[in-house]
Design a protein around this motif. Sequence first.
Motif, short mmCIF file in Angstrom:
data_model
loop_
_atom_site.label_atom_id
_atom_site.label_comp_id
_atom_site.label_asym_id
_atom_site.label_seq_id
_atom_site.Cartn_x
_atom_site.Cartn_y
_atom_site.Cartn_z
N UNK A 1 0.85 -1.21 0.00
CA UNK A 1 0.00 0.00 0.00
C UNK A 1 0.88 1.25 0.00
N UNK A 2 1.95 1.22 0.82
CA UNK A 2 2.89 2.35 0.88
C UNK A 2 3.55 2.56 -0.48
N UNK A 3 3.92 1.43 -1.12
CA UNK A 3 4.55 1.48 -2.44
C UNK A 3 3.59 2.09 -3.46
N UNK A 4 2.31 1.69 -3.39
CA UNK A 4 1.30 2.23 -4.30
C UNK A 4 1.12 3.73 -4.13
N UNK A 5 1.20 4.20 -2.86
CA UNK A 5 0.98 5.62 -2.57
C UNK A 5 2.22 6.46 -2.87
N UNK A 6 3.41 5.92 -2.52
CA UNK A 6 4.63 6.74 -2.61
C UNK A 6 5.46 6.51 -3.86
N UNK A 7 5.44 5.27 -4.39
CA UNK A 7 6.23 4.98 -5.60
C UNK A 7 5.35 4.33 -6.66
N UNK A 8 4.38 5.09 -7.19
CA UNK A 8 3.45 4.48 -8.16
C UNK A 8 4.13 3.91 -9.40
N UNK A 9 5.27 4.51 -9.82
CA UNK A 9 5.96 4.00 -11.03
C UNK A 9 6.47 2.58 -10.79
N UNK A 10 7.09 2.37 -9.61
CA UNK A 10 7.62 1.05 -9.25
C UNK A 10 6.47 0.03 -9.13
N UNK A 11 5.37 0.50 -8.54
CA UNK A 11 4.18 -0.34 -8.36
C UNK A 11 3.64 -0.78 -9.74
N UNK A 12 3.54 0.19 -10.65
CA UNK A 12 3.03 -0.11 -12.00
C UNK A 12 3.96 -1.07 -12.74
N UNK A 13 5.29 -0.90 -12.53
CA UNK A 13 6.27 -1.78 -13.20
C UNK A 13 6.07 -3.23 -12.75
N UNK A 14 5.88 -3.42 -11.44
CA UNK A 14 5.67 -4.79 -10.91
C UNK A 14 4.38 -5.38 -11.49
N UNK A 15 3.34 -4.53 -11.57
CA UNK A 15 2.06 -4.99 -12.13
C UNK A 15 2.22 -5.43 -13.58
N UNK A 16 2.97 -4.64 -14.37
CA UNK A 16 3.17 -4.97 -15.78
C UNK A 16 3.99 -6.24 -15.95
N UNK A 17 4.95 -6.44 -15.06
CA UNK A 17 5.77 -7.66 -15.14
C UNK A 17 4.93 -8.90 -14.84
N UNK A 18 3.89 -8.71 -14.03
CA UNK A 18 3.02 -9.85 -13.67
C UNK A 18 1.95 -10.09 -14.73
N UNK A 19 1.98 -9.29 -15.81
CA UNK A 19 0.92 -9.36 -16.81
C UNK A 19 0.85 -10.71 -17.51
N UNK A 20 1.99 -11.30 -17.86
CA UNK A 20 2.00 -12.55 -18.63
C UNK A 20 1.28 -13.68 -17.90
N UNK A 21 1.68 -14.02 -16.65
CA UNK A 21 0.96 -15.10 -15.97
C UNK A 21 -0.52 -14.80 -15.74
N UNK A 22 -0.86 -13.52 -15.49
CA UNK A 22 -2.28 -13.16 -15.27
C UNK A 22 -3.08 -13.38 -16.56
N UNK A 23 -2.51 -12.94 -17.69
CA UNK A 23 -3.20 -13.09 -18.98
C UNK A 23 -3.39 -14.57 -19.32
N UNK A 24 -2.38 -15.39 -19.03
CA UNK A 24 -2.47 -16.83 -19.32
C UNK A 24 -3.53 -17.48 -18.44
N UNK A 25 -3.54 -17.12 -17.16
CA UNK A 25 -4.50 -17.69 -16.21
C UNK A 25 -5.93 -17.26 -16.56
#
Length: 361
Positions: free
Chosen positions: A114-138
């Motif tokens: 939650x702190x990461x989402x509030x204070x470092x949104x760019x880093x948060x978004x990067x992690x989300x995008x990296x998780x895109x492949x397994x999420x899309x497959x699932x």
Amino acid sequence: MKAHTHQSSLGYFKWAFIVTAVGLALGAWLGWQTTGTIGGMATVFFICTVLAVLEISLSFDNAIVNANKLKDMTPVWQHRFLTWGIIIAVFGMRIVFPLLIVVIAAKIGPIEAIVLAARQPEEYARIMHEAHLPIAAFGGTFLMMVGLTYFFDHEKDVHWIAFLERRMARYATIKGVEIAFVLILVLVFSSFLEGEAADSFVYSAIYGLLTFLAVEIVGGLLDASQETMSAAAKGGLGAFIYLEVLDASFSFDGVIGAFALTQNLFIIAIGLGIGAMYVRSMTIMLVEKGTLAEYRYLEHGAFYAILILSVIMYCQTLVHIPEVITGLGGAGLIGISLWSSIRYNRREKAEHADARALENV
């Protein structure tokens, strides 16, 4: 459930309109708080609006499939899904789910996420995008199984694209035909990926397939045990779990796509939450007005849209496909199926009128 049939179509959207007003006001306030400028406030307001529209366009098929399942549920479970189920969908999938991804992917605690989402949104978004492949497959695998199970049904007798659907209904007697189809697609797509990405795709797709089968088994067992108690208690907890997992698979796409517009988790939650409320209103309207029975091909359009969405999710592991295309594609198919249904109804009316005229002669 039929008590509200006199309600006008707009009446169903009362709560959705209230949530829209509150959500957009919150979005504007958030914009003012983070930027301190009128321009910043307008930008956040606009992003919230776009996200809500995106979620609604992606969720027409979701509402139709929900209504399809809900009409067989008992009034008690219908009410539970439309209250608790929607709360889980809005808060669980639009807020908790993106946080959980970051917790698992970055191996950090929920508070840190939650702190990461509030204070470092760019880093948060990067992690989300990296998780895109397994999420899309699932998500893609789960949705593909939902779509194929609808068409591979030997009891299905209403066909929209007849030459295709008749064949699918005929082959439905072959055990596991849809599973074989999905596994072949998984192998084809994974062959375009390399190394770790290919492994991740295959494993995630298999988890998606197993989740679908597990939900079907659990649903069948729960509904069967309720049936022994009373024939009227069909479609309870099992159907509820199925709808929740289905909603999760639908919202994967919206949640990931939202990060292309903004990296602020709270703006995403507002925008997608507004959209989810319209899905609820549409679902209630479809169930209470009996719209699915009235427009015979509407369900077909929704399930074709699901199949296309699942293939798009697979394709997104290879190339980026804008969410606008996904949303418009699904909405377009549902529009065509609605138009076909209206044409069919007109033709039926004309034939009945002709038959009556002949009788009177």
